[in-house]
Motif scaffolding. Structure first.
Motif, PDB file in Angstrom:
ATOM      1  N   LYS A 246       5.083  -5.468  -0.917  1.00 47.26           N
ATOM      2  CA  LYS A 246       4.689  -5.310  -2.321  1.00 47.26           C
ATOM      3  C   LYS A 246       3.169  -5.345  -2.450  1.00 47.26           C
ATOM      4  O   LYS A 246       2.571  -4.558  -3.193  1.00 47.26           O
ATOM      5  CB  LYS A 246       5.321  -6.414  -3.170  1.00 47.26           C
TER       6      LYS A 246
ATOM      7  N   LYS B 233       0.764  -2.252  -1.905  1.00 46.84           N
ATOM      8  CA  LYS B 233       0.501  -1.250  -2.949  1.00 46.84           C
ATOM      9  C   LYS B 233      -0.982  -1.166  -3.275  1.00 46.84           C
ATOM     10  O   LYS B 233      -1.470  -0.113  -3.710  1.00 46.84           O
ATOM     11  CB  LYS B 233       1.297  -1.581  -4.211  1.00 46.84           C
TER      12      LYS B 233
ATOM     13  N   LYS C 248      -2.339   1.189  -0.804  1.00 45.40           N
ATOM     14  CA  LYS C 248      -1.819   2.514  -1.155  1.00 45.40           C
ATOM     15  C   LYS C 248      -2.635   3.120  -2.287  1.00 45.40           C
ATOM     16  O   LYS C 248      -2.974   4.313  -2.252  1.00 45.40           O
ATOM     17  CB  LYS C 248      -0.352   2.410  -1.560  1.00 45.40           C
TER      18      LYS C 248
ATOM     19  N   GLU D 104       6.856   2.636   4.581  1.00 45.16           N
ATOM     20  CA  GLU D 104       7.638   2.128   3.450  1.00 45.16           C
ATOM     21  C   GLU D 104       7.418   2.973   2.203  1.00 45.16           C
ATOM     22  O   GLU D 104       8.365   3.249   1.450  1.00 45.16           O
ATOM     23  CB  GLU D 104       7.236   0.674   3.172  1.00 45.16           C
ATOM     24  N   TYR D 105       6.178   3.394   1.977  1.00 42.40           N
ATOM     25  CA  TYR D 105       5.857   4.171   0.781  1.00 42.40           C
ATOM     26  C   TYR D 105       5.838   5.676   1.051  1.00 42.40           C
ATOM     27  O   TYR D 105       5.339   6.456   0.235  1.00 42.40           O
ATOM     28  CB  TYR D 105       4.521   3.701   0.200  1.00 42.40           C
ATOM     29  N   ARG D 106       6.371   6.056   2.205  1.00 44.24           N
ATOM     30  CA  ARG D 106       6.550   7.471   2.569  1.00 44.24           C
ATOM     31  C   ARG D 106       5.261   8.265   2.473  1.00 44.24           C
ATOM     32  O   ARG D 106       5.210   9.353   1.878  1.00 44.24           O
ATOM     33  CB  ARG D 106       7.646   8.093   1.698  1.00 44.24           C
TER      34      ARG D 106
END
Length: 422
Positions: A365, A368, A371, A399-401
């Motif tokens: 989490k 992010k 990201k 995880e966030y592709r």
């Protein structure tokens, strides 16, 4: 750790009450600015992740035992003591929700070093028996085997053999009188052996004499992560003994953040004496070779790329410009992140969080924040200089592709070396 008790934890807390800790608690104005600097707070919105809040057990000991008002409150029953239940409740904040990245310390209006205090608080937690099982296991392996991942020298010797066979280069081991002794993290040995080959290529071109010690090759210091000065001291001392035995002039800290903190900054204080050698980070050494004309490259990376600043190396270690100097040798389209250098955001896996299985959901989490930084730049490649950061970022991107290669800077430089004419 098997003898850990609340009494030992309380004694450890008391031992941490030095002048900096006392002054930091005394000067805190409870403004909450540190919250906005912490990726665990910004990505969850939960006020319990406010950095100064994580220090409540240590603050309570300070107030109740070292301030007049606190002692009066205790006598009147107006304040609650530190108990096993309190430490159990706060353990997840101290270990899961903090990477010791130090970004909160950069924004404190009164100059409090909050990550320093959390490092001190962990001394009390581990002494009382409250630390994640993953970090406990890594610390036990580091003491008994010599590596948090259980890597023994035969495993390194096998990697050396593969590198030598594939590259035709020689990896020197236990050579006395070399200019440099290179340390390696377990992650580099097992996950990124190309780093070892990169060192061999670069040092051959630059004419650097170097070696690896078969007795102390591991750079990772689990004692710093779990918060045990005793463990940290023993692991640092192994490196010092090996370096002095081989009579090297310098020790190279590898692409690993906490390894650099341990051997470069905390080490002399831990063992109680100065070193007989100099410690340099690999990026510092490469930048020195660049500036003296001994590092020669050709060709360029034309992809749009950026650099992730590892917290312990850049923010806490001060290695700000060397990675950028090196990237500018081989990259034509390098762009810095917003909040780069000493204000860059952590990957979320430092401070032992990556070895803490129960923190995985929170860590993902918190990623992010990284990201968001990458989305703002629209880059094709991410470069960094920490094996732990590299693994954590790769997991976060998956995880966030997000399709993006993560590359070690030392390896990138090695790929662009001017080929030996012979």
């Amino acid at each position: 750790m098997s003898e850990a008790t609340l009494e030992r934890g309380m004694n450890a807390f008391r031992e941490q009450m030095n002048a900096p800790v006392a002054s930091f608690f005394s000067s805190c104005v409870n403004c909450g600015m540190c919250a906005e600097a912490c990726l665990f707070y910004t990505e969850t919105g939960d006020p319990k992740y406010t950095p100064i809040h994580k220090l409540e057990p240590l603050r309570r000991v300070w107030e109740q035992e070292y301030t007049l008002w606190g002692r009066l409150k205790s006598m009147l029953g107006l304040s609650k003591p530190v108990t096993d239940e309190l430490l159990e409740e706060w353990e997840t904040l101290i270990y899961d929700g903090c990477t010791l990245c130090g970004r909160c310390s950069m924004v404190c209006p009164v100059g409090n070093d909050i990550s320093y205090m959390i490092r001190r608080a962990r001394e009390g937690f581990v002494a009382a028996g409250y630390a994640p099982e993953g970090i406990k296991g890594a610390s036990r392996r580091a003491i008994t085997i010599g590596s948090p991942m259980g890597v023994k020298f035969p495993a390194l010797a096998a990697q050396i053999k593969h590198v030598e066979a594939d590259s035709g280069l020689t990896i020197p081991v236990d050579v006395e009188g070399a200019d440099y002794m290179a340390l390696l993290s377990s992650m580099e040995i097992m996950n990124f052996p190309e780093y070892l080959e990169a060192l061999a290529k670069i040092f051959k071109q630059a004419g650097v004499t170097w070696t690896i010690s078969s007795e102390a090759f591991e750079a990772t210091n689990s004692g710093i992560q779990i918060g045990s000065s005793d463990i940290a001291r023993e692991l640092v001392n192994r490196v010092v003994v090996a370096a002095e035995k081989l009579k090297v002039k310098n020790v190279i800290s590898p692409e690993c953040g906490h390894a650099y903190t341990a051997i470069r900054w905390e080490g002399p204080n831990l063992i109680g004496r100065p070193y007989g050698f100099k410690v340099v980070h690999i990026l510092e050494l490469l930048d020195e070779l660049r500036s003296t004309g001994r590092l020669k490259t050709e060709g360029t990376e034309d992809d749009r790329l950026t650099f992730h600043d590892p917290c312990q190396i850049v923010r806490k270690g001060g290695v700000l410009e060397p990675p950028r100097n090196l990237l500018n040798m081989v990259a034509t389209n390098f762009v810095d992140m917003n909040d780069s250098r000493e204000m860059n955001w952590c990957c979320g896996g430092g401070g032992g969080v990556s070895a803490n299985e129960r923190a995985e959901e929170l860590r993902i989490k918190a990623f992010k924040r990284k990201k968001t930084q990458l989305d703002e730049l629209n880059v094709e490649t991410l470069v960094t200089a920490c094996a732990n950061c590299r693994l954590i970022i790769e997991e976060g991107l998956e995880e966030y592709r997000m399709e993006m290669p993560v590359v070690g800077l030392t390896e990138m430089i090695a790929e662009h070396l001017v080929e030996d004419e012979k």
